[in-house]
Write a protein that holds these residues in place. Structure first.
Motif, short mmCIF file in Angstrom:
data_model
loop_
_atom_site.label_atom_id
_atom_site.label_comp_id
_atom_site.label_asym_id
_atom_site.label_seq_id
_atom_site.Cartn_x
_atom_site.Cartn_y
_atom_site.Cartn_z
N LYS A 1 -19.27 -33.48 -57.63
CA LYS A 1 -20.31 -34.51 -57.57
C LYS A 1 -19.83 -35.87 -58.05
O LYS A 1 -20.51 -36.88 -57.84
CB LYS A 1 -21.52 -34.06 -58.41
CG LYS A 1 -22.17 -32.78 -57.90
CD LYS A 1 -23.31 -32.34 -58.80
CE LYS A 1 -23.91 -31.02 -58.31
NZ LYS A 1 -25.00 -30.54 -59.20
N ASP A 2 -18.69 -35.91 -58.70
CA ASP A 2 -18.12 -37.18 -59.14
C ASP A 2 -16.63 -37.18 -58.86
O ASP A 2 -16.01 -36.11 -58.71
CB ASP A 2 -18.37 -37.40 -60.64
CG ASP A 2 -18.31 -38.88 -61.03
OD1 ASP A 2 -18.02 -39.71 -60.13
OD2 ASP A 2 -18.56 -39.20 -62.20
N THR A 61 -15.04 -44.11 -62.55
CA THR A 61 -15.65 -42.97 -61.88
C THR A 61 -16.30 -43.43 -60.58
O THR A 61 -16.75 -44.57 -60.45
CB THR A 61 -16.73 -42.31 -62.76
OG1 THR A 61 -17.73 -43.28 -63.08
CG2 THR A 61 -16.11 -41.77 -64.05
N SER A 114 -19.09 -42.34 -59.49
CA SER A 114 -20.52 -42.50 -59.73
C SER A 114 -20.85 -43.91 -60.20
O SER A 114 -21.93 -44.42 -59.89
CB SER A 114 -21.00 -41.47 -60.77
OG SER A 114 -20.27 -41.60 -61.97
N VAL A 142 -13.80 -36.31 -65.37
CA VAL A 142 -13.89 -35.80 -64.00
C VAL A 142 -13.09 -34.52 -63.82
O VAL A 142 -13.59 -33.51 -63.29
CB VAL A 142 -13.42 -36.88 -63.00
CG1 VAL A 142 -13.36 -36.31 -61.58
CG2 VAL A 142 -14.33 -38.09 -63.06
N CYS A 150 -20.61 -28.92 -61.73
CA CYS A 150 -20.35 -30.23 -61.12
C CYS A 150 -19.92 -30.09 -59.67
O CYS A 150 -19.72 -31.09 -58.98
CB CYS A 150 -19.26 -30.98 -61.90
SG CYS A 150 -17.58 -30.35 -61.61
#
Length: 602
Positions: free
Chosen positions: A206-207, A257, A259, A362, A424
Motif C-alpha cells: 500500500k506504500d 514515501t 503516500s 516501507v 500492508c
C-alpha cells in the motif's frame, strides 16, 4: 484533436480552454498559409475563398477602425445569406489535428486528403530540429543501481564493448514529460509480492518509495544528456550528488514515501483513486505477461506433486508518472534492494551506516507481512482452531473468572499476530481476476507446453514431444500431415535458437511454441480474429486432452476393479466377478462443445 470552435486556417486562434493541471503541452504548430509544409511542388493549397480573405482581413485589422468598417461592408456584399450561414457553421465546426510523423509511403496521399477535409496537419517529430527527435535510454542487461545507464539521441551512439551476445542492452524511449515535484523528476518503487503461480496470487504494498533526482529537470538536449543527476532517479547515483538530502521525515528529502506524494496530489485535486486503479492494472498485466515463462522454469526446479506454494518472490516495480498522472512502467527488478540504512560520510574517506527512517517504514512492513502471508503454519492453525472450538469456549468461560491481565496474556499467547498492524499488502489477484482473465491465453498455451515437455527439469520441447502434442490434440489431417508438422517445428525452432543467448539446451523454447501455436490457430480458424483463433484452438486442445485423460482414468479403474474382483472362493478354482465400467467423466457436458469444433477444418 483541437478544442471545439477552433477557427479556420488564416484566422487568429480563438482563446483555448484551459488544460487540466498536469496535462502535457502540445508542440507549437508551424504557421499555416500557402503551401503546406512538406507538400511537393505543384500540389499547394487552392487559393483562399472570398469569405476566407474577408475573415483574414477582419482578424488582422481588429474589430475597430476604418478597416474594420470596410471589412464589415464587404461582408454585406457576400453572395446570398444561405452561403454565409453555412460558412459560419463551418467556422464553428471542430477542427481535427492529425499527426503525420509516422506516415511513410502514404504521406503525400495523406496530405492531399487532409487539405480536402480542411483538417490540420502537425509534424510531431521534425527532422530539421534535433530537439524533436526522441531520446533513448540505454541500460546494460544484468546491470543494477544505475551502473552503465546513459542517454542518446541517435541509435548509432550505442556503446558496444563487444558483440551484442556478450553484452546485451535494453534500449527504451526516454519519457521527456514526467510529472515534477518541486521542479524535480522522480520515480516510484512499489513492492509486489508474487505469492503463488498456481493458483496465481498477487499482492501490492500500500506504500512505496519516491526517489528524486537532485537537479532541476529540463527536457533532454544534446547539451544536458550527460547530466545524470537531472535525468536518472537511481538512488545509488544521486546519493553522490552534493544536493542529495537525507531526511528523517517521510515528506521531505531526496527519498520520500509514495503516500506523501499521493497526499500532495490529492490536496491539488488529483484523482488519487484512479491513479491507484491504473497502477494496479499495470501490475496485474505485467505479472500475467511474466507468468507463462516463470511457470516453465518453476516446473523444472520444483518437484511435481508437492502440495501448496513452495516459493514466493518480492518484485520491485519502478514506475514513472506522466504529467497527466498516467503511470508508465520503467522496469521490474527481480532482486530489489531491501537495505534500510545509508552511508553517511563523517570525514573524507570515512563512512558510517546510518538508519533510514523512510526505508525502514516501507521495507520492514513489506518483509514482515510477506512472511505472515506465506506462514506455513497458518493453515494448520486454522484447522486446529476449527477442531477445538469447544475447548476455546470452555477456556473463555474459565477466563471470565481470572483477572483482565491474565486474559490478555492468554489471548496474546493464543494469537501470534495479536498486536501486529494490519497487513500492508493488498491482494489484487485473484480479487480482480474477472477483469483480466481474457489476457491469460498465453498462460494456457504454456500449460500445454509444460504438459508435453516430458523430461523433468527441461525447459525446451523436443521434436517427439511436439509431434505427441499434435497427435494427442488431433491437429493433423490430410491437409496438415506430420511431415508438415516436422517442417513447422524445425523452421520456428531454428529461428528462435539463432536469436537466443543460452544454447546450453536444444529444442523448442516456450516463445517458439507460442509462435507455432498461433500458426496452427490461423490455419484452423481462418475466418476468426486472431484472439478468437487462439482461444478456439486452446479450447479444442483442452477438450481432446481432457477426453484422453478421462479415457485413461476409466481404463485404469477397469484394470483395478478387475484385479480386485479376482478372489479365492473354493478349493476347485477362482471366481471372477464382472467389473462395472463407469461412463466417461463430464462427457455429456462436453459433447455439445465438441460439436462446435467439428465444423472447423484445416
Amino acid at each position: 484533436m483541437e478544442p471545439a470552435g477552433a477557427p479556420p486556417p488564416g484566422c487568429a486562434p480563438a482563446r483555448e480552454a484551459e488544460e487540466p493541471p498536469g496535462s502535457p503541452a502540445l508542440p507549437a504548430e508551424e504557421p499555416q498559409g500557402g503551401q503546406p509544409a512538406g507538400a511537393p511542388p505543384g500540389e499547394g493549397a487552392p487559393p483562399p475563398s472570398a469569405a476566407a480573405e474577408r475573415d483574414r482581413d477582419r482578424h488582422a485589422a481588429g474589430p475597430q477602425g476604418p478597416s474594420g468598417r470596410a471589412a464589415r461592408g464587404r461582408g454585406r456584399r457576400a453572395p446570398g445569406r444561405r452561403g454565409g450561414d453555412e460558412g459560419a457553421r463551418a467556422a464553428r465546426r471542430p477542427r481535427v489535428t492529425v499527426d503525420s510523423s509516422k506516415a511513410k509511403t502514404s504521406l503525400e496521399a495523406l496530405k492531399i486528403s487532409l487539405r480536402q477535409l480542411r483538417w490540420r496537419e502537425v509534424r510531431m517529430m521534425k527532422d530539421s530540429d534535433p530537439s524533436w527527435k526522441p531520446t533513448f535510454i540505454v541500460k546494460p542487461d544484468g546491470g543494477c543501481q544505475g551502473d552503465g545507464i546513459y542517454l542518446i539521441k541517435d541509435p548509432s551512439d550505442i556503446r558496444l564493448t563487444g558483440s551484442i551476445q556478450s553484452r546485451p542492452a535494453v534500449v527504451q524511449e526516454y519519457i521527456c514529460k514526467p510529472l515534477l515535484v518541486d521542479k524535480l523528476k522522480f520515480d516510484i518503487r512499489l513492492y509486489v509480492l508474487l505469492k503463488s503461480l498456481e493458483p496465481l496470487e498477487i499482492y501490492i504494498a500500500k506504500d512505496g518509495l519516491s526517489r528524486f533526482c537532485t537537479e532541476p529537470y529540463q527536457e533532454p538536449t544534446l547539451k544536458n544528456l550527460h547530466q545524470v543527476f537531472m535525468h536518472l532517479t537511481n538512488y545509488s547515483l544521486n546519493i553522490h550528488s552534493g544536493n542529495f538530502i537525507h531526511s528523517d521525515s517521510v515528506n521531505t528529502g531526496s527519498k520520500r514515501t509514495f503516500s506523501s506524494i499521493l497526499c500532495r496530489l490529492s490536496s491539488r485535486g488529483a484523482d488519487v483513486k484512479k491513479l491507484w486503479s491504473d497502477i494496479i492494472s499495470l501490475v496485474i498485466k505485467t505479472i500475467i505477461a511474466l507468468t507463462p515463462e516463470l511457470k516453465v522454469y518453476y516446473q523444472s526446479d520444483i518437484p511435481a506433486g508437492k502440495p501448496g506454494p513452495t516459493c514466493f518472490q518480492i518484485l520491485g516495480f519502478d514506475i514513472l508518472l506522466m504529467k497527466n498522472l498516467k503511470p508508465m512502467l520503467l522496469e521490474v527488478n527481480a532482486n530489489p534492494s531491501m537495505r534500510i540504512e545509508h552511508e553517511q560520510e563523517l570525514s573524507p574517506g570515512v563512512f558510517e551506516n546510518v538508519p533510514s527512517p523512510v526505508d525502514e517504514e516501507v521495507k520492514v512492513a513489506v518483509i514482515r507481512d510477506t512472511l505472515r502471508l506465506v506462514d506455513p503454519h497458518k493453515k494448520k492453525r486454522k484447522d486446529i482452531q476449527c477442531q477445538t472450538l469447544e475447548q476455546v469456549s470452555e477456556a473463555s468461560e474459565e477466563l471470565l473468572d481470572a483477572g483482565r491481565a491474565d486474559r490478555l496474556e492468554y489471548e496474546a499467547s493464543r494469537s501470534p499476530e495479536a498486536g501486529l498492524p494490519s497487513l500492508c499488502l493488498k491482494q489484487v489477484f485473484p480479487k480482480y481476476a474477472k477483469q483480466f482473465n481474457y489476457l491469460r491465453l498465453v498462460d494456457r498455451v504454456a500449460a500445454l507446453f509444460i504438459r508435453f515437455l516430458g523430461v523433468k527439469g527441461t525447459t525446451k520441447l523436443g521434436p517427439t514431444g511436439f509431434r505427441t502434442f499434435i497427435r494427442n490434440c488431433k491437429l493433423s489431417n490430410s491437409n496438415f500431415s506430420m511431415a508438415s508438422v516436422d517442417i513447422l517445428y524445425i523452421d520456428i525452432t531454428r529461428r528462435w535458437n539463432s536469436m537466443g543467448i543460452d544454447h546450453k539446451e536444444s529444442g523448442m523454447c516456450l516463445q517458439a511454441f507460442v509462435e507455432a501455436f498461433f500458426c496452427l490457430a490461423q490455419k484452423k480458424y481462418k475466418s476468426l480474429p486472431l484472439h478468437e483463433q487462439v482461444a478456439s484452438l486452446i479450447d479444442f486442445c483442452e477438450y481432446h486432452l481432457a477426453a484422453l485423460d478421462e479415457k485413461r482414468l476409466v481404463c485404469g479403474r477397469g484394470v483395478v476393479e478387475r484385479r480386485s474382483a479376482v478372489v479365492p472362493c473354493q478349493t476347485d478354482g477362482l471366481h471372477l466377478t464382472p467389473a462395472a465400467h463407469a461412463p466417461l467423466l463430464n462427457r455429456t457436458a462436453t459433447a455439445s462443445k465438441f460439436a462446435d469444433y467439428r465444423n472447423h477444418r484445416y
